[in-house]
Design a protein around this motif. Structure first.
Motif, PDB file in Angstrom:
ATOM      1  N   ALA A 616       0.825  -1.213   0.000  1.00  0.00           N
ATOM      2  CA  ALA A 616       0.000   0.000   0.000  1.00  0.00           C
ATOM      3  C   ALA A 616       0.855   1.256   0.000  1.00  0.00           C
ATOM      4  O   ALA A 616       0.537   2.246  -0.690  1.00  0.00           O
ATOM      5  CB  ALA A 616      -0.915  -0.014   1.219  1.00  0.00           C
ATOM      6  N   THR A 617       1.980   1.259   0.716  1.00  0.00           N
ATOM      7  CA  THR A 617       2.837   2.440   0.787  1.00  0.00           C
ATOM      8  C   THR A 617       3.513   2.709  -0.559  1.00  0.00           C
ATOM      9  O   THR A 617       3.651   3.861  -0.979  1.00  0.00           O
ATOM     10  CB  THR A 617       3.897   2.237   1.873  1.00  0.00           C
ATOM     11  OG1 THR A 617       3.242   1.931   3.104  1.00  0.00           O
ATOM     12  CG2 THR A 617       4.734   3.478   2.054  1.00  0.00           C
ATOM     13  N   THR A 618       3.918   1.687  -1.289  1.00  0.00           N
ATOM     14  CA  THR A 618       4.553   1.868  -2.608  1.00  0.00           C
ATOM     15  C   THR A 618       3.577   2.528  -3.582  1.00  0.00           C
ATOM     16  O   THR A 618       3.933   3.474  -4.308  1.00  0.00           O
ATOM     17  CB  THR A 618       5.015   0.516  -3.138  1.00  0.00           C
ATOM     18  OG1 THR A 618       5.927  -0.087  -2.191  1.00  0.00           O
ATOM     19  CG2 THR A 618       5.714   0.680  -4.470  1.00  0.00           C
ATOM     20  N   ALA A 619       2.348   2.053  -3.601  1.00  0.00           N
ATOM     21  CA  ALA A 619       1.349   2.643  -4.519  1.00  0.00           C
ATOM     22  C   ALA A 619       1.051   4.091  -4.140  1.00  0.00           C
ATOM     23  O   ALA A 619       0.930   4.965  -5.027  1.00  0.00           O
ATOM     24  CB  ALA A 619       0.071   1.811  -4.470  1.00  0.00           C
ATOM     25  N   ARG A 620       0.958   4.367  -2.855  1.00  0.00           N
ATOM     26  CA  ARG A 620       0.643   5.731  -2.429  1.00  0.00           C
ATOM     27  C   ARG A 620       1.779   6.689  -2.776  1.00  0.00           C
ATOM     28  O   ARG A 620       1.545   7.830  -3.184  1.00  0.00           O
ATOM     29  CB  ARG A 620       0.396   5.741  -0.927  1.00  0.00           C
ATOM     30  CG  ARG A 620      -0.107   7.091  -0.425  1.00  0.00           C
ATOM     31  CD  ARG A 620      -0.635   7.031   1.008  1.00  0.00           C
ATOM     32  NE  ARG A 620       0.434   6.804   1.957  1.00  0.00           N
ATOM     33  CZ  ARG A 620       0.669   5.680   2.591  1.00  0.00           C
ATOM     34  NH1 ARG A 620      -0.111   4.626   2.375  1.00  0.00           N
ATOM     35  NH2 ARG A 620       1.660   5.569   3.466  1.00  0.00           N
ATOM     36  N   ALA A 621       3.048   6.256  -2.681  1.00  0.00           N
ATOM     37  CA  ALA A 621       4.192   7.120  -3.017  1.00  0.00           C
ATOM     38  C   ALA A 621       4.208   7.449  -4.497  1.00  0.00           C
ATOM     39  O   ALA A 621       4.456   8.597  -4.896  1.00  0.00           O
ATOM     40  CB  ALA A 621       5.489   6.437  -2.597  1.00  0.00           C
ATOM     41  N   ALA A 622       3.931   6.461  -5.386  1.00  0.00           N
ATOM     42  CA  ALA A 622       3.937   6.712  -6.832  1.00  0.00           C
ATOM     43  C   ALA A 622       2.827   7.678  -7.224  1.00  0.00           C
ATOM     44  O   ALA A 622       3.036   8.604  -8.032  1.00  0.00           O
ATOM     45  CB  ALA A 622       3.782   5.383  -7.579  1.00  0.00           C
ATOM     46  N   GLN A 623       1.639   7.493  -6.680  1.00  0.00           N
ATOM     47  CA  GLN A 623       0.518   8.377  -7.012  1.00  0.00           C
ATOM     48  C   GLN A 623       0.788   9.811  -6.549  1.00  0.00           C
ATOM     49  O   GLN A 623       0.522  10.773  -7.290  1.00  0.00           O
ATOM     50  CB  GLN A 623      -0.748   7.853  -6.358  1.00  0.00           C
ATOM     51  CG  GLN A 623      -1.986   8.680  -6.653  1.00  0.00           C
ATOM     52  CD  GLN A 623      -3.213   8.111  -5.974  1.00  0.00           C
ATOM     53  OE1 GLN A 623      -3.112   7.106  -5.279  1.00  0.00           O
ATOM     54  NE2 GLN A 623      -4.350   8.744  -6.179  1.00  0.00           N
ATOM     55  N   ALA A 624       1.377   9.997  -5.380  1.00  0.00           N
ATOM     56  CA  ALA A 624       1.657  11.334  -4.870  1.00  0.00           C
ATOM     57  C   ALA A 624       2.738  12.024  -5.689  1.00  0.00           C
ATOM     58  O   ALA A 624       2.665  13.239  -5.955  1.00  0.00           O
ATOM     59  CB  ALA A 624       2.091  11.249  -3.413  1.00  0.00           C
ATOM     60  N   ALA A 625       3.744  11.304  -6.175  1.00  0.00           N
ATOM     61  CA  ALA A 625       4.806  11.901  -6.986  1.00  0.00           C
ATOM     62  C   ALA A 625       4.255  12.396  -8.321  1.00  0.00           C
ATOM     63  O   ALA A 625       4.595  13.495  -8.798  1.00  0.00           O
ATOM     64  CB  ALA A 625       5.924  10.885  -7.201  1.00  0.00           C
ATOM     65  N   ALA A 626       3.386  11.621  -8.964  1.00  0.00           N
ATOM     66  CA  ALA A 626       2.800  12.040 -10.249  1.00  0.00           C
ATOM     67  C   ALA A 626       1.936  13.282 -10.071  1.00  0.00           C
ATOM     68  O   ALA A 626       1.982  14.222 -10.878  1.00  0.00           O
ATOM     69  CB  ALA A 626       1.985  10.893 -10.836  1.00  0.00           C
ATOM     70  N   SER A 627       1.136  13.307  -9.035  1.00  0.00           N
ATOM     71  CA  SER A 627       0.281  14.469  -8.796  1.00  0.00           C
ATOM     72  C   SER A 627       1.112  15.708  -8.512  1.00  0.00           C
ATOM     73  O   SER A 627       0.782  16.807  -8.971  1.00  0.00           O
ATOM     74  CB  SER A 627      -0.649  14.167  -7.627  1.00  0.00           C
ATOM     75  OG  SER A 627      -1.468  15.270  -7.336  1.00  0.00           O
ATOM     76  N   ALA A 628       2.233  15.585  -7.785  1.00  0.00           N
ATOM     77  CA  ALA A 628       3.092  16.724  -7.476  1.00  0.00           C
ATOM     78  C   ALA A 628       3.732  17.290  -8.733  1.00  0.00           C
ATOM     79  O   ALA A 628       3.862  18.514  -8.891  1.00  0.00           O
ATOM     80  CB  ALA A 628       4.164  16.297  -6.478  1.00  0.00           C
ATOM     81  N   GLN A 629       4.105  16.451  -9.699  1.00  0.00           N
ATOM     82  CA  GLN A 629       4.724  16.931 -10.937  1.00  0.00           C
ATOM     83  C   GLN A 629       3.719  17.720 -11.771  1.00  0.00           C
ATOM     84  O   GLN A 629       4.051  18.766 -12.360  1.00  0.00           O
ATOM     85  CB  GLN A 629       5.266  15.738 -11.738  1.00  0.00           C
ATOM     86  CG  GLN A 629       6.042  16.148 -12.980  1.00  0.00           C
ATOM     87  CD  GLN A 629       7.235  17.029 -12.671  1.00  0.00           C
ATOM     88  OE1 GLN A 629       7.954  16.776 -11.698  1.00  0.00           O
ATOM     89  NE2 GLN A 629       7.452  18.081 -13.458  1.00  0.00           N
ATOM     90  N   ALA A 630       2.472  17.249 -11.829  1.00  0.00           N
ATOM     91  CA  ALA A 630       1.440  17.983 -12.582  1.00  0.00           C
ATOM     92  C   ALA A 630       1.199  19.355 -11.961  1.00  0.00           C
ATOM     93  O   ALA A 630       1.058  20.363 -12.689  1.00  0.00           O
ATOM     94  CB  ALA A 630       0.150  17.169 -12.601  1.00  0.00           C
ATOM     95  N   ARG A 631       1.159  19.427 -10.651  1.00  0.00           N
ATOM     96  CA  ARG A 631       0.985  20.719  -9.986  1.00  0.00           C
ATOM     97  C   ARG A 631       2.160  21.640 -10.273  1.00  0.00           C
ATOM     98  O   ARG A 631       1.995  22.855 -10.463  1.00  0.00           O
ATOM     99  CB  ARG A 631       0.871  20.509  -8.474  1.00  0.00           C
ATOM    100  CG  ARG A 631      -0.345  19.723  -8.045  1.00  0.00           C
ATOM    101  CD  ARG A 631      -1.593  20.525  -8.189  1.00  0.00           C
ATOM    102  NE  ARG A 631      -2.748  19.798  -7.642  1.00  0.00           N
ATOM    103  CZ  ARG A 631      -3.999  20.215  -7.728  1.00  0.00           C
ATOM    104  NH1 ARG A 631      -4.256  21.344  -8.352  1.00  0.00           N
ATOM    105  NH2 ARG A 631      -4.980  19.501  -7.211  1.00  0.00           N
ATOM    106  N   ALA A 632       3.381  21.126 -10.366  1.00  0.00           N
ATOM    107  CA  ALA A 632       4.571  21.943 -10.621  1.00  0.00           C
ATOM    108  C   ALA A 632       4.524  22.543 -12.024  1.00  0.00           C
ATOM    109  O   ALA A 632       4.878  23.710 -12.232  1.00  0.00           O
ATOM    110  CB  ALA A 632       5.827  21.096 -10.447  1.00  0.00           C
ATOM    111  N   ASP A 633       4.101  21.776 -13.040  1.00  0.00           N
ATOM    112  CA  ASP A 633       4.001  22.307 -14.410  1.00  0.00           C
ATOM    113  C   ASP A 633       2.979  23.426 -14.481  1.00  0.00           C
ATOM    114  O   ASP A 633       3.217  24.481 -15.114  1.00  0.00           O
ATOM    115  CB  ASP A 633       3.616  21.176 -15.369  1.00  0.00           C
ATOM    116  CG  ASP A 633       4.691  20.097 -15.433  1.00  0.00           C
ATOM    117  OD1 ASP A 633       5.847  20.390 -15.044  1.00  0.00           O
ATOM    118  OD2 ASP A 633       4.374  18.953 -15.841  1.00  0.00           O
TER     119      ASP A 633
END
Length: 1012
Positions: A616-633
């Motif tokens: 569960a922690t691995t999936a949550r880390a990947a989803q949070a990283a993708a969302s953070a990159q979209a917010r940065a763009d």
């Protein structure tokens, strides 16, 4: 207290109405309350306690469920008990609170608890209480015990029969004080303590009053207060005498001070008169000098007044010109300020630019500010985008950190599992060792006890054998004396027969009816023989008892010697301690077995849980990283647009706000420029008119005309000043012609030396201060003398009243300390109430000790001890157990289960005997013993039953509550409780029904319940 009948309806396990006839059981004296486990034996005792107190014993009260689950909904739960206490017969009917079905509809209705207490007077019931509080107060006074004390003394319920035996002194004191009605002695303690506190407060108040009086005297006299050991009266008497002398001396110094003040005042008045003449001469001389100087001023004032009168026609035009110039200056300043605020220096328009150009520039700036409004809204939402992007990155970082932590935990699991498995194996091995050692420890403990008893019996056996020899010799001597007395009686048989001869009756020896010379006895030979025989029988009985004792001790010594073996007591104890230490170590190690097994299960569960959490922690880390990159763009694109729009300003909103503010300033500057131009034209026209009028008035220019202008008030001042100079010159001439200034008098006064006025004033001030000080000293001395005399009288009265108060407090403190057990005279540190109760407890211990000796084959007895239970405790209410086999006093807590049962039973019976004999106590004719017989061996059980069976001689009945099968065969009178699916039933066997219980039961249960 004696129970007669008990009726229970829908109570506990009893579905219907069950009745117990205690009067029939009372005739038997000893009865058994038997039945299978759970049938309801204890519920009968609960019903007795509930009827008397409205509660049930122990933890069953907390269950809050008294109604039978087997009972029909239409049957009301009720308990009725008839008893006699302190010579009064009562019938108590009590209902608990319960929920009954509604008579109409569905659901239940709460029936509140109720009670009815009736007293049978002349075979007729009289209602005494119908309220719960009234019933509790009445029954509490009659019984003299609380519910808890009733259960300890009368019921002795399961597992709690030894609480009184092992209770501390304070718990015993509360129970005994209620049973023996010794509250008056506690009241005496409280009364003495209260009188002591009142006396202490009164004494402290008196001493404080005395300290205040002495402090006031010291303050008045300006001297330190005396110590407690000094003589306050003598000290104060000396102060009074000294104050009187000081007051007399201060009064004698007043007249001289008054004469000194009068002389100084006369000299000061003369000096002041001379100084006044000199001051007036100097003032007159100054006026003359000022008059000489003002002659030039007179011509100047006349010229200035003439020019002011010539400038009067020109003044209005000059004032109008001044106003126009001021208005022009203000307009110029306003224009410069507006231009500076608009920032026109070196920018779009220079200062002085016309109004139309300034208004055009303002419109351009407003248009640009309107265009920037949309971008300002986007700029306002920028922090939210930044926060969202940071939150997403924080979630990603937390998930990564959690993943790393879980990996570390999972890597450590194999080592933890191996450690837990090793601990479990060690605990299992220790448990096996403990099982092996346990019987060995018991055997070693038995050998130690046997060795100790063997050593003790060796000395006892030698002493018993020596005593037997002495008693045997004494019995032989008494037998010889008896035989001698018998022989003497035979020798004097003729005299004994002659004592029964009567004239006319035949002699039993010779048959003659005449007895001329009967033999005379020299003493009472028959009585001597009888006394000798009784002495021999007593000595023989003592010898036989001693022989039996030697036989018993010899047999016991052989038995314990065989069990102990040839080893010494020290060796046996050493071996026992070694085994006990090994068993304790093994037991302590084995105690960790459940924990180790539970630890293994926890580690397995933890391994499974960690695997799930890692995924569960691995999936949550990947989803949070993708969302953070979209917010940065999204954030980068917005920042690029806003940087281009704001220019050099801090933000787009600030740029739009600045442009609107500059536009408003440009409009204000245009208005100021137009106003300045209008004012400049008006000022030029006014100046031309003023120049023409100045030339006509014969002034050189506008400046000269302005200088000559005066206001009406200023002109009037010039005129007044000119007249004043003329009047002052005339008055000065008149003054110089007066005496003492005429004919050179002024010069003489000016040349004379000034009088010493400060010295005269200082002399008078010093004399006045001396007089005032003398008056104050005299008044202070008189007031201090009067105050000290009054304080002397008051203090003398206080000292006379303090001595008896101290003696009274000392007596009260000594009596109170003696009653509380804290005084030096009370060596045992016993309270008065404890001293009284100790005597009662000593009687209880004596009565209980006799029964305990019979129950334990002469081994144990109870004794009262006055020693304190701890180093800081109070003495007086201690109990100890005397072990006749070892000769050692033991604490009741060291008894085994069966021994403690026997001791507590004997104590309860002894307590009942003493309470029954106490005039103010309740007579306990009914006792219950709930369980405990299973802890007794057959021999002890026989002895306990013999003691209980002997209670019938005193009219007491004892109920035994037990399911031990041995008792059913030994106790014929029984109350049997049988259980079934539809509830339990009660039946009586081995006793005849009693008719006394029904004589006073005329009221029905329904009638009593309705009255309640």
């Amino acid at each position: 207290m004696r129970l007669h009948t008990l009726r229970m309806t829908a109570f506990g396990p009893f579905a219907g109405t069950e009745e117990v006839d205690f009067d029939a059981l009372h005739d038997a004296g000893l009865f058994l309350l038997s039945g299978p486990t759970g049938a309801g034996k204890t519920s009968i005792l609960d019903a007795v306690v509930f009827a008397l107190y409205g509660v049930v014993p122990g933890a069953r009260q907390g269950a809050g469920r008294l109604r039978s689950d087997h009972a029909s909904p239409a049957v009301t739960t009720e308990v009725r008990l008839e008893l006699t206490c302190r010579g009064r017969r009562f019938r108590v009917t009590r209902r608990p609170a319960w929920d009954r079905p509604k008579k109409r509809g569905t659901g239940t209705v709460r029936e509140q608890a109720g009670v009815l207490v009736e007293e049978v007077v002349c075979d007729e019931p009289v209602v005494r209480a119908t309220r719960l509080d009234e019933a509790g107060h009445l029954l509490g006074e009659v019984l003299g015990m609380t519910a808890e004390q009733f259960c300890q003394v009368v019921l002795l319920p399961q597992g709690e029969f030894a609480r009184f035996l092992r209770a501390d002194a304070e718990t015993r004191r509360a129970i005994l004080q209620t049973l023996f009605a010794t509250e008056r002695f506690a009241a005496v303690e409280a009364w003495l303590a209260e009188r002591r506190r009142e006396s202490a407060r009164s004494l402290a108040d008196r001493e404080e009053d005395l300290r205040v009086l002495l402090a006031r005297a010291a303050q008045e006299a300006g001297a330190p207060a005396p110590e407690a050991a000094d003589d306050p009266a003598g000290w104060l008497r000396a102060l009074v005498l000294d104050a009187r002398g000081r007051a007399d001396a201060a009064g004698a110094a007043l007249p001289a001070a008054e004469q000194a003040v009068e002389g100084a005042r006369a000299r000061l008045d003369a000096a002041r008169g001379e100084a006044a003449l000199q001051d007036a001469a100097r003032a007159l001389h100054g006026r003359a000098q000022r008059a000489a100087a003002s002659r030039a001023r007179h011509g100047q004032l006349a010229d200035e007044l003439a020019r002011a009168r010539r400038a009067l026609p020109v003044r209005p035009l000059l004032d109008a010109l001044a106003r126009a110039e001021r208005d022009l200056d203000r307009a110029a300043a306003e224009l410069a300020a507006r231009a500076g605020a608009a920032g026109l220096e070196g920018q779009d328009a220079p200062p002085g630019a016309g109004g139309p150009s300034l208004r055009s520039a303002a419109q351009d700036r407003l248009a640009e500010a309107s265009r920037l409004g949309g971008l300002a809204e986007e700029e306002a939402h920028l922090p939210q985008l930044v926060a969202s992007e940071q939150a997403e990155r924080a979630v990603a970082a937390d998930a990564l950190a959690e993943h790393q932590r879980l990996v570390v935990l999972r890597d450590a699991l194999p080592g933890l599992r191996a450690h837990a498995r090793a601990a479990l194996e060690a605990a299992v091995a220790a448990a096996s060792e403990a099982r092996r050692l346990s019987p060995l420890v018991q055997e070693a403990e038995a050998r130690v006890a046997a060795g100790r008893e063997r050593d003790a019996l060796e000395a006892a056996l030698a002493e018993a054998r020596a005593g037997l020899l002495l008693l045997t010799d004494s019995a032989q001597d008494e037998r010889e004396r008896w035989l001698d007395a018998r022989s003497a009686r035979l020798d004097a048989m003729a005299a004994e027969l002659a004592q029964g001869l009567v004239d006319g009756d035949a002699c039993p020896v010779c048959g003659a009816s005449e007895h001329p010379a009967p033999a005379r006895a020299q003493g009472d030979a028959a009585a001597d023989e009888d006394r000798a025989r009784q002495a021999f029988e007593l000595a023989e009985a003592r010898r036989a008892q001693a022989a039996e004792t030697v036989s018993v001790v010899t047999a016991r010594h052989a038995a314990v010697a065989a069990l102990a073996g040839s080893a010494g007591l020290a060796e046996l104890q050493s071996a026992w301690r070694q085994l006990v230490a090994e068993l304790e170590l093994a037991t302590e190690a084995a105690a960790g077995q459940p924990a180790a097994h539970e630890r293994l299960l926890q580690l397995d569960e933890q391994d499974r849980t960690l695997g799930e959490r890692l995924s569960a922690t691995t999936a949550r880390a990947a989803q949070a990283a993708a969302s953070a990159q979209a917010r940065a763009d999204q954030l980068a694109a917005a920042r690029e647009r806003l940087d281009a729009a704001r220019g050099d300003d801090p933000s787009v909103a600030r740029r739009a706000e600045r442009l609107r503010r500059v536009a408003a300033l440009l409009v204000a500057t245009a208005e100021a420029a137009e106003a300045h131009e209008r004012q400049r034209a008006a000022c030029s026209a006014t100046r031309e008119q003023a120049v023409a009028a100045v030339a006509e008035a014969a002034f050189d220019d506008l400046g000269a005309a302005r200088a000559a202008c005066r206001t009406s008030a200023a002109t009037a001042e010039l005129e007044a000043e000119l007249r004043g100079l003329e009047q002052e010159a005339a008055a000065l001439a008149d003054r110089l012609a007066e005496q003492p200034y005429a004919d050179g008098g002024l010069e003489r006064l000016l040349a004379a030396a000034p009088p010493d006025l400060p010295g005269a004033e200082l002399e008078l001030a010093a004399a006045s201060r001396a007089l005032a000080q003398a008056g104050e000293d005299a008044a202070l001395a008189r007031r201090r003398s009067a105050a000290l005399e009054q304080l002397f009288v008051t203090t003398d009265e206080a000292l006379r009243g303090l001595a008896p108060e101290r003696e009274r407090h000392a007596v009260l403190a000594s009596l109170s300390a003696l009653a509380e057990g804290s005084g030096g005279d009370n060596t045992l540190r016993m309270r008065l109430s404890a001293y009284v109760l100790a005597a009662r407890l000593e009687q209880v211990a004596l009565a209980a000790g006799e029964r305990l000796l019979r129950m334990t084959s002469g081994r144990y007895s109870l004794a009262h001890t006055a020693a304190a239970t701890s180093g800081r405790g109070r003495a007086g209410l201690g109990l100890t157990v005397l072990d006749a086999w070892t000769g050692v006093e033991r604490d009741p807590a060291t008894l085994s289960g069966g021994e403690a049962f026997s001791a507590s039973l004997a104590l309860a019976l002894g307590l009942a005997d003493v309470v029954a004999a106490e005039a103010g106590g309740a007579v306990l004719e009914t006792l219950f013993i709930d369980e405990g017989f299973g802890s007794l061996d057959d021999e002890t059980l026989d002895e306990v039953l013999d003691v209980l069976d002997g209670l019938r001689e005193g009219g007491r009945v004892v109920g035994l509550v037990s399911h031990v099968s041995e008792l059913r065969a030994r106790v014929p009178a029984q109350v049997r409780v049988a259980k079934g699916r539809d509830g339990s039933r009660v039946s009586l066997t081995g006793c005849a029904p009693s008719t006394s219980a029904g004589r006073a039961t005329t009221s029905s249960v329904q009638g009593a319940s309705s009255a309640a």
